[in-house]
Design an enzyme around this catalytic site. Structure first.
Site, mmCIF file in Angstrom:
data_model
loop_
_atom_site.group_PDB
_atom_site.id
_atom_site.type_symbol
_atom_site.label_atom_id
_atom_site.label_comp_id
_atom_site.label_asym_id
_atom_site.label_seq_id
_atom_site.Cartn_x
_atom_site.Cartn_y
_atom_site.Cartn_z
ATOM 1 N N TYR A 144 0.855 -1.184 0.000
ATOM 2 C CA TYR A 144 0.000 0.000 0.000
ATOM 3 C C TYR A 144 0.891 1.234 0.000
ATOM 4 O O TYR A 144 1.862 1.300 0.752
ATOM 5 C CB TYR A 144 -0.888 -0.003 1.254
ATOM 6 C CG TYR A 144 -1.788 1.200 1.386
ATOM 7 C CD1 TYR A 144 -2.873 1.384 0.527
ATOM 8 C CD2 TYR A 144 -1.570 2.162 2.377
ATOM 9 C CE1 TYR A 144 -3.709 2.488 0.653
ATOM 10 C CE2 TYR A 144 -2.406 3.263 2.508
ATOM 11 C CZ TYR A 144 -3.470 3.417 1.648
ATOM 12 O OH TYR A 144 -4.300 4.511 1.778
ATOM 13 N N ASP A 239 9.242 2.938 0.002
ATOM 14 C CA ASP A 239 8.188 3.573 0.770
ATOM 15 C C ASP A 239 8.433 3.217 2.232
ATOM 16 O O ASP A 239 8.135 2.105 2.670
ATOM 17 C CB ASP A 239 6.818 3.082 0.283
ATOM 18 C CG ASP A 239 5.681 3.775 1.013
ATOM 19 O OD1 ASP A 239 5.956 4.469 2.019
ATOM 20 O OD2 ASP A 239 4.518 3.615 0.581
ATOM 21 N N LYS A 267 3.909 9.237 8.707
ATOM 22 C CA LYS A 267 3.614 8.676 10.044
ATOM 23 C C LYS A 267 4.541 9.231 11.140
ATOM 24 O O LYS A 267 4.343 10.346 11.564
ATOM 25 C CB LYS A 267 3.581 7.153 9.971
ATOM 26 C CG LYS A 267 2.455 6.724 8.993
ATOM 27 C CD LYS A 267 1.972 5.320 9.070
ATOM 28 C CE LYS A 267 0.680 5.200 8.270
ATOM 29 N NZ LYS A 267 0.734 4.310 7.121
#
Ligand SMILES: *Cc1c(COP(=O)(O)O)cnc(C)c1O
Length: 429
Positions: A144, A239, A267
């Site tokens: 994702y 990522d 995050k």
């Protein structure tokens, strides 16, 4: 436990917010429950509006590696807020943030701040396309990268095929430019490169996958991607929105010693505020406007409150002695405890873990290294397990295919509490 107020709040929210939530997984749909609405949180604990308190292992989906409402981060936000919340002009906070990132993440020489992980990955592939003058990107089934159109595509049945749109609203022409390979399968990557190598701008990969549950890169996988990308003149994008600062100060690239061309971050980097970033080699980053032709901008990018929170977070990580070793110790303790419970109860499952990120899969498989293997897990069993955990005061991710995050705020006693609750839940499954 009573959930009366949360049930009422969810009803009200559903009337005016699609599905009652601003991010789908919060709706608890895959565990078939009413979501709990949160009123406050501190350290390792989170409290809902009915007054139920839980030990939190979601940590806002990863950012809160020091737990909720850490004093140093609150102070930084407060000190910045009284001086104004946004200027739309450069500040020294942004340079300080960039210096911290460049000093911690080995492959980053220059970095651009954005407002979410999604923005970071979307911008990173635009940059990769602009730099290589190629149109395709290669991603992995089950990885994702936020909700950008190009990423909402996975292979049907995990086969090595051209992607079909996973979400209505993603056009077929976008899907056509996204190639899907299988995680931990270098042959699937080679096959696509042999076919379309001169059209592939970048490989984007979760260096440790966290969005099909934790799936660990097998030995040589990341280096293999590095070699293939180099051979074909494509860029390698890690990522590290989850793994950045979590697995080591320099993220997964430091842990596995494989250097990408571009890294995306999110995050943890915002200390709990909405922040993302992407960075890499100077030569590539200098393709960005205003010095280069690739456009990317943001009204609130580099926001002073967000930068202050992020700076405080990164300094805590940098300056806390044995920080990652301590997270590893606690997470290993939890893993061992759950394996012990499985032995006692005979419940079948396995744990994938790297440092403080882990997933407990209910499965008969002996290993989970791919999306297809992950998908064989028993999501219904997880749903029952989730409900029992919640009712015993343990707040886990409401899906089999997410991570559990151990934070620095969790004490050994918190870990013992979750192990005991886990034993009860497994016994009653
Ligand atoms: C969460 C996540 C994103 C998206 O970040 P948002 O801030 O939710 O947009 C991208 N990549 C990975 C690996 C993620 O886990």
């Amino acid at each position: 436990m009573q959930f009366t107020k949360s049930i009422e709040a969810f009803k009200k929210a559903q009337e005016i917010i699609p599905g009652g939530v601003n991010s789908p997984v919060r709706a608890f749909k895959s565990v078939k429950l009413n979501p709990v609405f949160i009123s406050k949180a501190k350290g390792a604990y989170i409290t809902d509006i009915d007054g139920n308190q839980y030990i939190d292992f979601v940590a806002s989906w990863g950012p809160l590696i020091f737990g909720h409402a850490h004093e140093a981060i609150l102070t930084a936000i407060n000190e910045a807020a009284v001086k104004g919340t946004s200027y739309g002009a450069p500040t020294e906070y942004e340079t300080e943030m960039a210096e911290l990132i460049v000093s911690m993440v080995p492959s980053i020489e220059k970095v651009r701040m954005v407002n979410s992980g999604t923005e970071a990955t979307m911008s990173a592939i635009r940059l990769a396309r602009g730099y290589t003058k190629r149109e395709c990107i290669l991603k992995f089934a089950g990885n994702y990268h936020g909700h950008g159109d190009s990423f909402l595509i996975k292979a049907g049945s995990g086969a090595i095929t051209l992607g079909l749109p996973d979400s209505p609203g993603v056009t077929s022409s976008t899907a056509k430019d996204t190639l899907i390979a299988e995680y931990n399968n270098l042959d699937s990557v080679r096959t696509l490169f042999q076919e379309k190598g001169n059209q592939i701008a970048a490989i984007i990969v979760e260096a440790v996958a966290g969005n099909m549950g934790v799936v660990v890169p097998t030995k040589g996988f990341l280096q293999g991607l590095r070699d293939i990308a180099t051979e074909y003149g494509a860029l390698l994008i890690f990522d590290e929105v989850i793994t950045g600062f979590r697995l080591a100060k320099g993220g997964a690239q430091e842990l596995y010693n494989v250097m990408p061309d571009i890294t995306t971050l999110g995050k943890i980097i915002g200390g709990g505020l909405p922040v993302g970033a992407y960075g890499g080699k100077k030569e590539i980053m200098d393709m960005l406007a205003p010095i280069g032709p690739v456009y990317q901008a943001g009204t609130l990018s580099g926001n002073p409150l967000a930068m202050s929170a992020g700076i405080a977070m990164l300094k805590l990580i940098r300056d806390t002695p044995d920080f990652h070793a301590e997270l590893e110790r606690k997470a290993a303790m939890l893993e061992a405890g759950i394996y012990r419970n499985m032995e006692i109860t005979g419940v079948k499952g396995l744990i994938n873990r790297v440092g403080s990120m882990m997933t407990f899969f209910f499965t008969n498989e002996t290993q989970i290294t791919t999306y297809d293997e992950a998908m064989k897990s028993d999501a219904d069993k997880y749903a029952r397990f989730f409900k029992m955990s919640l009712e015993s005061g343990i707040y886990l991710a409401p899906s089999q295919y997410e991570c559990l995050f151990v934070s620095y705020a969790h004490t050994d006693k918190d870990i013992e509490t979750i192990i005991a609750a886990n034993l009860l839940a497994l016994k009653n499954l």
